[in-house]
Each structure stands twice: as C-alpha cells, then as structure tokens.
Scaffold this motif. Structure first.
Motif, PDB file in Angstrom:
ATOM      1  N   ALA A 189       0.569  -1.488  -0.423  1.00 26.32           N
ATOM      2  CA  ALA A 189       0.112  -0.223  -0.016  1.00 26.32           C
ATOM      3  C   ALA A 189       0.513   0.885  -0.353  1.00 26.32           C
ATOM      4  CB  ALA A 189      -0.709  -0.111   1.492  1.00 26.32           C
ATOM      5  N   ASP A 190       1.752   1.497   0.747  1.00 22.81           N
ATOM      6  CA  ASP A 190       2.839   2.641   0.509  1.00 22.81           C
ATOM      7  C   ASP A 190       3.560   2.185  -0.741  1.00 22.81           C
ATOM      8  OD1 ASP A 190       2.477   2.748   3.469  1.00 22.81           O
ATOM      9  OD2 ASP A 190       3.933   1.749   4.135  1.00 22.81           O
ATOM     10  N   ILE A 191       4.112   1.631  -1.237  1.00 19.21           N
ATOM     11  CA  ILE A 191       4.404   1.568  -2.801  1.00 19.21           C
ATOM     12  C   ILE A 191       3.673   1.805  -3.370  1.00 19.21           C
ATOM     13  CG2 ILE A 191       4.943  -0.102  -4.923  1.00 19.21           C
ATOM     14  CD1 ILE A 191       6.650  -1.268  -2.357  1.00 19.21           C
ATOM     15  N   ARG A 192       2.082   1.928  -3.970  1.00 23.17           N
ATOM     16  CA  ARG A 192       1.124   2.293  -4.170  1.00 23.17           C
ATOM     17  C   ARG A 192       1.039   4.052  -3.802  1.00 23.17           C
ATOM     18  NH1 ARG A 192      -1.316  -2.783  -3.116  1.00 23.17           N
ATOM     19  NH2 ARG A 192      -1.937  -1.716  -1.651  1.00 23.17           N
ATOM     20  N   ASP A 193       0.552   3.980  -3.048  1.00 17.09           N
ATOM     21  CA  ASP A 193       0.843   5.928  -2.489  1.00 17.09           C
ATOM     22  C   ASP A 193       1.770   6.561  -3.245  1.00 17.09           C
ATOM     23  OD1 ASP A 193      -1.314   5.023  -1.577  1.00 17.09           O
ATOM     24  OD2 ASP A 193      -0.116   5.485   0.534  1.00 17.09           O
ATOM     25  N   ILE A 194       3.452   5.526  -3.370  1.00 19.74           N
ATOM     26  CA  ILE A 194       4.356   6.069  -3.786  1.00 19.74           C
ATOM     27  C   ILE A 194       4.011   6.673  -5.499  1.00 19.74           C
ATOM     28  CG2 ILE A 194       7.096   6.309  -3.643  1.00 19.74           C
ATOM     29  CD1 ILE A 194       7.393   5.000  -0.864  1.00 19.74           C
ATOM     30  N   PHE A 195       3.823   6.286  -5.689  1.00 12.75           N
ATOM     31  CA  PHE A 195       3.319   5.928  -7.685  1.00 12.75           C
ATOM     32  C   PHE A 195       2.286   6.991  -8.082  1.00 12.75           C
ATOM     33  CE2 PHE A 195       5.415   1.373  -7.925  1.00 12.75           C
ATOM     34  CZ  PHE A 195       6.134   1.863  -8.455  1.00 12.75           C
ATOM     35  N   THR A 196       1.304   6.469  -6.853  1.00 17.67           N
ATOM     36  CA  THR A 196       0.504   8.294  -6.933  1.00 17.67           C
ATOM     37  C   THR A 196       0.931   8.970  -6.846  1.00 17.67           C
ATOM     38  OG1 THR A 196      -1.794   5.847  -6.075  1.00 17.67           O
ATOM     39  CG2 THR A 196      -1.773   8.787  -5.881  1.00 17.67           C
ATOM     40  N   GLU A 197       1.845   9.255  -6.022  1.00 14.35           N
ATOM     41  CA  GLU A 197       2.336  10.799  -5.876  1.00 14.35           C
ATOM     42  C   GLU A 197       3.241  10.804  -6.592  1.00 14.35           C
ATOM     43  OE1 GLU A 197       6.272  12.275  -2.634  1.00 14.35           O
ATOM     44  OE2 GLU A 197       5.324  10.639  -2.213  1.00 14.35           O
ATOM     45  N   ALA A 198       4.302   9.490  -7.340  1.00 15.86           N
ATOM     46  CA  ALA A 198       5.317   9.924  -8.551  1.00 15.86           C
ATOM     47  C   ALA A 198       4.469  10.580  -9.655  1.00 15.86           C
ATOM     48  CB  ALA A 198       5.988   8.505  -9.075  1.00 15.86           C
ATOM     49  N   LYS A 199       3.088   9.881 -10.297  1.00 15.73           N
ATOM     50  CA  LYS A 199       2.010  10.426 -10.433  1.00 15.73           C
ATOM     51  C   LYS A 199       1.851  11.596 -10.768  1.00 15.73           C
ATOM     52  CE  LYS A 199      -2.128   9.323 -14.061  1.00 15.73           C
ATOM     53  NZ  LYS A 199      -3.507   7.930 -13.783  1.00 15.73           N
ATOM     54  N   SER A 200       1.402  12.018  -9.767  1.00 22.41           N
ATOM     55  CA  SER A 200       0.037  13.168  -9.602  1.00 22.41           C
ATOM     56  C   SER A 200       1.730  15.275  -9.759  1.00 22.41           C
ATOM     57  CB  SER A 200       0.058  13.749  -7.944  1.00 22.41           C
ATOM     58  OG  SER A 200      -1.139  12.481  -7.840  1.00 22.41           O
ATOM     59  N   ALA A 201       3.140  14.116  -9.808  1.00 16.78           N
ATOM     60  CA  ALA A 201       4.294  15.099 -10.137  1.00 16.78           C
ATOM     61  C   ALA A 201       4.250  14.826 -11.235  1.00 16.78           C
ATOM     62  CB  ALA A 201       4.930  14.844  -9.074  1.00 16.78           C
ATOM     63  N   GLY A 202       3.647  14.184 -11.933  1.00 22.47           N
ATOM     64  CA  GLY A 202       4.008  14.733 -13.686  1.00 22.47           C
ATOM     65  C   GLY A 202       4.844  13.089 -13.978  1.00 22.47           C
ATOM     66  N   ASP A 249       5.728   9.539 -16.034  1.00 20.29           N
ATOM     67  CA  ASP A 249       5.212   8.431 -15.666  1.00 20.29           C
ATOM     68  C   ASP A 249       5.370   7.197 -15.367  1.00 20.29           C
ATOM     69  OD1 ASP A 249       4.407   6.217 -17.775  1.00 20.29           O
ATOM     70  OD2 ASP A 249       4.963   7.136 -19.614  1.00 20.29           O
ATOM     71  N   VAL A 250       4.170   6.842 -14.876  1.00 22.18           N
ATOM     72  CA  VAL A 250       5.054   5.895 -13.957  1.00 22.18           C
ATOM     73  C   VAL A 250       5.438   4.138 -14.224  1.00 22.18           C
ATOM     74  CG1 VAL A 250       3.460   4.517 -12.022  1.00 22.18           C
ATOM     75  CG2 VAL A 250       3.195   6.452 -11.679  1.00 22.18           C
ATOM     76  N   LYS A 251       5.157   4.078 -15.320  1.00 23.61           N
ATOM     77  CA  LYS A 251       5.280   3.084 -16.027  1.00 23.61           C
ATOM     78  C   LYS A 251       7.259   3.011 -16.204  1.00 23.61           C
ATOM     79  CE  LYS A 251       4.831  -0.401 -20.001  1.00 23.61           C
ATOM     80  NZ  LYS A 251       4.059   0.154 -21.593  1.00 23.61           N
ATOM     81  N   VAL A 252       7.410   3.809 -16.553  1.00 26.27           N
ATOM     82  CA  VAL A 252       8.986   4.571 -16.870  1.00 26.27           C
ATOM     83  C   VAL A 252      10.012   4.351 -15.674  1.00 26.27           C
ATOM     84  CG1 VAL A 252      10.776   5.928 -18.081  1.00 26.27           C
ATOM     85  CG2 VAL A 252       8.297   5.249 -18.618  1.00 26.27           C
ATOM     86  N   VAL A 253       9.076   4.713 -14.066  1.00 22.90           N
ATOM     87  CA  VAL A 253       9.564   5.164 -13.506  1.00 22.90           C
ATOM     88  C   VAL A 253       9.637   3.134 -12.681  1.00 22.90           C
ATOM     89  CG1 VAL A 253       9.453   5.544 -11.048  1.00 22.90           C
ATOM     90  CG2 VAL A 253       8.867   7.046 -12.179  1.00 22.90           C
ATOM     91  N   LYS A 254       8.854   2.515 -13.425  1.00 26.01           N
ATOM     92  CA  LYS A 254       9.347   1.157 -12.433  1.00 26.01           C
ATOM     93  C   LYS A 254      10.413   0.421 -13.104  1.00 26.01           C
ATOM     94  CE  LYS A 254       4.503   0.843 -10.710  1.00 26.01           C
ATOM     95  NZ  LYS A 254       2.915  -0.160 -11.320  1.00 26.01           N
ATOM     96  N   GLN A 255       9.822   0.905 -14.972  1.00 25.73           N
ATOM     97  CA  GLN A 255      11.130   0.409 -15.642  1.00 25.73           C
ATOM     98  C   GLN A 255      11.984   0.380 -14.543  1.00 25.73           C
ATOM     99  OE1 GLN A 255       9.964   1.425 -19.091  1.00 25.73           O
ATOM    100  NE2 GLN A 255       9.598  -0.463 -20.309  1.00 25.73           N
ATOM    101  N   ILE A 256      13.225   1.706 -14.601  1.00 24.28           N
ATOM    102  CA  ILE A 256      13.910   2.356 -13.864  1.00 24.28           C
ATOM    103  C   ILE A 256      14.366   1.504 -12.576  1.00 24.28           C
ATOM    104  CG2 ILE A 256      14.560   4.180 -12.682  1.00 24.28           C
ATOM    105  CD1 ILE A 256      14.325   5.770 -15.366  1.00 24.28           C
ATOM    106  N   ILE A 257      13.743   1.159 -11.715  1.00 26.97           N
ATOM    107  CA  ILE A 257      13.734   0.438 -10.830  1.00 26.97           C
ATOM    108  C   ILE A 257      14.462  -0.922 -11.024  1.00 26.97           C
ATOM    109  CG2 ILE A 257      12.441  -0.482  -9.141  1.00 26.97           C
ATOM    110  CD1 ILE A 257      10.989   2.193  -8.565  1.00 26.97           C
ATOM    111  N   LYS A 258      13.301  -0.997 -11.941  1.00 28.47           N
ATOM    112  CA  LYS A 258      13.589  -2.637 -12.225  1.00 28.47           C
ATOM    113  C   LYS A 258      15.338  -3.134 -13.261  1.00 28.47           C
ATOM    114  CE  LYS A 258      12.405  -5.962 -15.619  1.00 28.47           C
ATOM    115  NZ  LYS A 258      11.677  -6.976 -16.442  1.00 28.47           N
ATOM    116  N   LEU A 259      15.604  -1.765 -13.716  1.00 28.73           N
ATOM    117  CA  LEU A 259      16.938  -1.743 -14.342  1.00 28.73           C
ATOM    118  C   LEU A 259      18.155  -1.572 -13.606  1.00 28.73           C
ATOM    119  CD1 LEU A 259      16.657   0.763 -17.774  1.00 28.73           C
ATOM    120  CD2 LEU A 259      16.951  -1.735 -17.420  1.00 28.73           C
ATOM    121  N   ARG A 260      17.737  -1.049 -11.871  1.00 28.38           N
ATOM    122  CA  ARG A 260      18.404  -0.442 -10.948  1.00 28.38           C
ATOM    123  C   ARG A 260      19.054  -1.896  -9.984  1.00 28.38           C
ATOM    124  NH1 ARG A 260      19.317   4.490  -9.089  1.00 28.38           N
ATOM    125  NH2 ARG A 260      18.545   4.395  -7.118  1.00 28.38           N
TER     126      ARG A 260
END
Length: 88
Positions: free
Chosen positions: A39-52, A54-65
């Motif tokens: 639930a905390d992680i979903r909240d952070i992705f919602t925050e990221a989306k609100s900040a403009g 792209d959540v899909k790209v953020v998830k790809q970067i997390i996977k790459l890291r």
C-alpha cells in the motif's frame, strides 16, 4: 490424544505445537507487513504520477537498477539491434 512435553513444549501427534504456532504467526505478521508495504509503494507511485512522472517508466528504471550493469547493457544492445531490424 497423545500429549507429551519436551523442550519445544506440547507435542501432539508428533508435532511441536508451540513451534508450529510460532512459525505460522511469524509468517502471518510478515504477510501483514508486506500488505502494508504494498500500500505504501502504491501511494508513492500515485505521488509520482501526481508530480507528472510516467509511472510505467519509473517502474522500468527501478527494475533496471536491480540488475547488473553488464546485463542492462546487453539488453539495451539487443533492444537496439531488434529495433533496427524492424526499422523502428
């Protein structure tokens, strides 16, 4: 019912009851923590989306890291080769 005692506590049918209960309760606590973390992680992705972002790209970067740099480089090279082969 076979009730014996040993250093593990009550034993029923060859099963150390206290140990079994402890294992089950520990897993249950961890599952609750995992649910709360999800639930905390979903909240952070919602925050990221609100900040403009792209959540899909953020998830790809997390996977790459999480991957080794050589593995990432190999995948990027293959992706580039496949794109060129398809005229993209």
């Amino acid at each position: 019912m076979d009730m014996n005692h040993n250093e593990e506590g009550t034993v029923t049918g060859g099963i150390a009851v206290d140990r079994l209960r402890s294992i089950i309760e520990r897993v249950e606590r961890l599952e609750e923590e995992r649910k709360a973390l999800g639930a905390d992680i979903r909240d952070i992705f919602t925050e990221a989306k609100s900040a403009g972002f792209d959540v899909k790209v953020v998830k790809q970067i997390i996977k790459l890291r999480k991957q080794e740099p050589a593995e990432v480089e190999e995948q990027e090279t293959l992706l580039d080769i496949y794109r060129r082969a398809l005229g993209m």
